[in-house]
Scaffold this motif. Structure first.
Motif, PDB file in Angstrom:
ATOM      1  N   TYR A   1      -7.354   3.933  -5.164  1.00  0.00           N
ATOM      2  CA  TYR A   1      -8.573   4.306  -4.629  1.00  0.00           C
ATOM      3  C   TYR A   1      -8.565   5.720  -4.353  1.00  0.00           C
ATOM      4  N   PHE A   2      -9.540   6.742  -4.541  1.00  0.00           N
ATOM      5  CA  PHE A   2      -9.731   8.292  -4.450  1.00  0.00           C
ATOM      6  C   PHE A   2     -10.687   8.382  -3.429  1.00  0.00           C
ATOM      7  N   TYR A   3     -10.444   9.347  -2.342  1.00  0.00           N
ATOM      8  CA  TYR A   3     -11.401   9.607  -1.511  1.00  0.00           C
ATOM      9  C   TYR A   3     -11.297  11.058  -1.455  1.00  0.00           C
ATOM     10  N   VAL A   4     -12.343  11.710  -1.727  1.00  0.00           N
ATOM     11  CA  VAL A   4     -12.627  13.308  -1.634  1.00  0.00           C
ATOM     12  C   VAL A   4     -12.824  13.768   0.043  1.00  0.00           C
ATOM     13  N   ILE A   5     -11.810  14.742   0.301  1.00  0.00           N
ATOM     14  CA  ILE A   5     -11.656  15.138   1.677  1.00  0.00           C
ATOM     15  C   ILE A   5     -12.588  16.399   1.606  1.00  0.00           C
ATOM     16  N   GLU A   6     -12.067  17.224   0.714  1.00  0.00           N
ATOM     17  CA  GLU A   6     -12.754  18.717   0.618  1.00  0.00           C
ATOM     18  C   GLU A   6     -12.915  19.112  -0.778  1.00  0.00           C
TER      19      GLU A   6
ATOM     20  N   LEU B   1       1.012  -1.074   0.015  1.00  0.00           N
ATOM     21  CA  LEU B   1       0.040  -0.106  -0.066  1.00  0.00           C
ATOM     22  C   LEU B   1       0.863   1.276   0.033  1.00  0.00           C
ATOM     23  N   PHE B   2       0.431   2.205  -0.545  1.00  0.00           N
ATOM     24  CA  PHE B   2       0.960   3.620  -0.750  1.00  0.00           C
ATOM     25  C   PHE B   2      -0.100   4.521  -0.664  1.00  0.00           C
ATOM     26  N   VAL B   3      -0.066   5.470   0.593  1.00  0.00           N
ATOM     27  CA  VAL B   3      -1.282   6.473   0.382  1.00  0.00           C
ATOM     28  C   VAL B   3      -0.566   7.946   0.640  1.00  0.00           C
ATOM     29  N   ILE B   4      -1.234   8.791  -0.312  1.00  0.00           N
ATOM     30  CA  ILE B   4      -0.886   9.971  -0.429  1.00  0.00           C
ATOM     31  C   ILE B   4      -2.018  11.107  -0.057  1.00  0.00           C
ATOM     32  N   GLU B   5      -1.914  12.363   0.318  1.00  0.00           N
ATOM     33  CA  GLU B   5      -2.999  13.334   0.301  1.00  0.00           C
ATOM     34  C   GLU B   5      -2.599  14.374  -0.716  1.00  0.00           C
ATOM     35  N   HIS B   6      -3.460  14.723  -1.422  1.00  0.00           N
ATOM     36  CA  HIS B   6      -3.388  15.986  -2.518  1.00  0.00           C
ATOM     37  C   HIS B   6      -3.843  16.937  -1.649  1.00  0.00           C
ATOM     38  N   VAL B   7      -3.397  18.114  -1.267  1.00  0.00           N
ATOM     39  CA  VAL B   7      -3.754  19.431  -0.750  1.00  0.00           C
ATOM     40  C   VAL B   7      -3.656  20.452  -1.727  1.00  0.00           C
ATOM     41  N   ASN B   8      -4.589  21.443  -1.911  1.00  0.00           N
ATOM     42  CA  ASN B   8      -4.623  22.467  -2.726  1.00  0.00           C
ATOM     43  C   ASN B   8      -4.719  21.880  -4.063  1.00  0.00           C
ATOM     44  N   LEU B   9      -5.503  20.971  -4.504  1.00  0.00           N
ATOM     45  CA  LEU B   9      -5.753  20.473  -5.856  1.00  0.00           C
ATOM     46  C   LEU B   9      -6.199  21.525  -6.659  1.00  0.00           C
ATOM     47  N   VAL B  10      -5.657  21.892  -7.719  1.00  0.00           N
ATOM     48  CA  VAL B  10      -6.329  22.800  -8.561  1.00  0.00           C
ATOM     49  C   VAL B  10      -6.938  22.129  -9.843  1.00  0.00           C
ATOM     50  N   LYS B  11      -7.516  23.166 -11.048  1.00  0.00           N
ATOM     51  CA  LYS B  11      -8.282  22.687 -11.749  1.00  0.00           C
ATOM     52  C   LYS B  11      -7.555  21.798 -12.939  1.00  0.00           C
ATOM     53  N   ILE B  12      -6.168  21.430 -12.623  1.00  0.00           N
ATOM     54  CA  ILE B  12      -5.483  20.919 -13.650  1.00  0.00           C
ATOM     55  C   ILE B  12      -4.993  19.499 -12.830  1.00  0.00           C
ATOM     56  N   GLY B  13      -4.700  18.440 -13.476  1.00  0.00           N
ATOM     57  CA  GLY B  13      -4.347  17.212 -12.843  1.00  0.00           C
ATOM     58  C   GLY B  13      -3.350  16.521 -13.879  1.00  0.00           C
ATOM     59  N   PRO B  14      -3.144  15.052 -13.609  1.00  0.00           N
ATOM     60  CA  PRO B  14      -2.148  14.477 -14.298  1.00  0.00           C
ATOM     61  C   PRO B  14      -2.864  14.201 -15.538  1.00  0.00           C
ATOM     62  N   PRO B  15      -2.008  13.804 -16.692  1.00  0.00           N
ATOM     63  CA  PRO B  15      -2.472  13.324 -17.885  1.00  0.00           C
ATOM     64  C   PRO B  15      -3.173  11.916 -17.793  1.00  0.00           C
ATOM     65  N   LEU B  16      -4.107  11.706 -18.728  1.00  0.00           N
ATOM     66  CA  LEU B  16      -4.952  10.485 -18.806  1.00  0.00           C
ATOM     67  C   LEU B  16      -3.767   9.128 -18.704  1.00  0.00           C
ATOM     68  N   HIS B  17      -3.902   8.209 -17.828  1.00  0.00           N
ATOM     69  CA  HIS B  17      -2.903   7.052 -17.652  1.00  0.00           C
ATOM     70  C   HIS B  17      -3.577   5.954 -16.959  1.00  0.00           C
ATOM     71  N   PHE B  18      -3.010   4.996 -17.016  1.00  0.00           N
ATOM     72  CA  PHE B  18      -3.445   3.819 -16.220  1.00  0.00           C
ATOM     73  C   PHE B  18      -2.200   3.119 -15.676  1.00  0.00           C
ATOM     74  N   HIS B  19      -2.816   2.310 -14.561  1.00  0.00           N
ATOM     75  CA  HIS B  19      -1.716   1.262 -13.878  1.00  0.00           C
ATOM     76  C   HIS B  19      -2.117  -0.055 -14.471  1.00  0.00           C
ATOM     77  N   PRO B  20      -1.361  -0.826 -14.961  1.00  0.00           N
ATOM     78  CA  PRO B  20      -1.508  -2.205 -15.396  1.00  0.00           C
ATOM     79  C   PRO B  20      -1.541  -3.189 -13.965  1.00  0.00           C
TER      80      PRO B  20
ATOM     81  N   MET C   1      -7.912  15.619  -1.194  1.00  0.00           N
ATOM     82  CA  MET C   1      -8.214  14.145  -1.421  1.00  0.00           C
ATOM     83  C   MET C   1      -7.092  13.225  -1.090  1.00  0.00           C
ATOM     84  N   LEU C   2      -7.583  11.990  -0.632  1.00  0.00           N
ATOM     85  CA  LEU C   2      -6.531  11.007  -0.337  1.00  0.00           C
ATOM     86  C   LEU C   2      -6.454   9.884  -1.493  1.00  0.00           C
ATOM     87  N   ILE C   3      -5.608   9.327  -1.791  1.00  0.00           N
ATOM     88  CA  ILE C   3      -5.252   8.355  -2.856  1.00  0.00           C
ATOM     89  C   ILE C   3      -4.385   7.323  -2.207  1.00  0.00           C
ATOM     90  N   ALA C   4      -4.924   5.984  -2.509  1.00  0.00           N
ATOM     91  CA  ALA C   4      -4.163   4.806  -2.141  1.00  0.00           C
ATOM     92  C   ALA C   4      -3.933   3.892  -3.400  1.00  0.00           C
TER      93      ALA C   4
END
Length: 184
Positions: free
Chosen positions: A94-99, A70-89, A139-142
Motif C-alpha cells: 500500500y502506497f500513500y503519497v505525503i508530499e 505489517l511492515f511500514v516504511i517512509e521514503h523521504v527525498n524520493l527522486v525520479k528513479i525508483g526500484p525496478p519493476l517487480h511483484f510480491h507473490p 510517501m509511506l509504504i505498508a
C-alpha cells in the motif's frame, strides 16, 4: 464512571466468553508487546537510516511488532528513479503519497499521485514507482503481511550495490520483472 465500569465488566467477560487473552496476544496481527509506540516525524523507529540510492528509508513499524503482519516504511527525498519493476507473490503493498508527486506503474496502468493520494498494489501485480521530476517525493509504504521486506531493505541498502538478479530477489519473496519503465 459508567464507561469505566462497562469496560471493566466487558473485560471480565472475555474469559467467560471463551476468549483466551494469552492466545489472542500471540495471534498474527495482534502486537506481541501489546504496547503502542510513537515514532517521531523524520525518525526511524530504531534511530537508523536506510537507502537504496533513490531515497532515504525510515522504518516506522517493524514486522516483529505485529507478528509479521505489517511492515511500514517512509521514503523521504524520493527522486525520479525508483526500484525496478517487480511483484510480491505473497503480500499486498500500500502506497500513500505525503508530499510531491509520484509516478506508479501498476500492471498495465500508469498513474501519477499527489499528496494525500494512495494506491494498493495487489500481490502478484508487477509495479514500481518514482518521483516526478522537480520536488522530491515523500510517501509511506505498508507491506502486509510483512514477509522478508525488512531484511531485503537491510541487505540491499547503500553502500551495497543494487542487485538486479532475479534469484537474489527471490530469496526475499520478491520477483524481479525488469527495469523500471520510468528510467530511460
Amino acid at each position: 464512571m459508567r464507561r469505566r465500569s462497562f469496560l471493566m465488566s466487558a473485560a471480565a467477560l472475555l474469559p467467560v466468553a471463551g476468549i483466551d487473552l494469552e492466545a489472542l496476544a500471540k495471534t498474527p496481527g495482534v502486537s506481541p508487546s501489546g504496547q503502542a509506540h510513537v515514532v517521531a516525524a523524520g525518525k526511524d523507529c530504531q534511530d537508523e537510516t536506510h537507502s537504496r540510492g533513490y531515497s532515504t528509508i525510515l522504518f516506522k513499524v517493524l514486522p516483529r511488532e505485529t507478528s509479521n503482519g505489517l511492515f511500514v516504511i517512509e521514503h523521504v527525498n524520493l527522486v525520479k528513479i525508483g526500484p525496478p519493476l517487480h511483484f510480491h507473490p505473497h503480500q499486498e503493498e500500500y502506497f500513500y503519497v505525503i508530499e510531491g508527486e509520484v509516478r506508479f506503474a501498476l500492471g498495465d496502468k500508469r498513474l501519477t499521485l499527489g499528496a494525500g493520494d494512495s494506491v494498493l498494489g495487489p500481490r502478484g501485480i508487477p509495479h514500481t514507482f518514482a518521483a516526478v521530476e522537480g520536488k522530491p517525493g515523500r510517501m509511506l509504504i505498508a507491506f502486509s503481511p510483512a514477509g522478508k521486506m525488512e531484511q531485503f531493505l537491510r541487505d540491499t541498502a547503500v553502500p551495497n550495490p543494487p542487485v538486479e538478479d532475479a534469484e537474489f530477489w527471490r530469496k526475499y519473496e520478491v520477483e524481479l520483472v525488469g527495469p523500471s519503465p520510468f528510467q530511460a
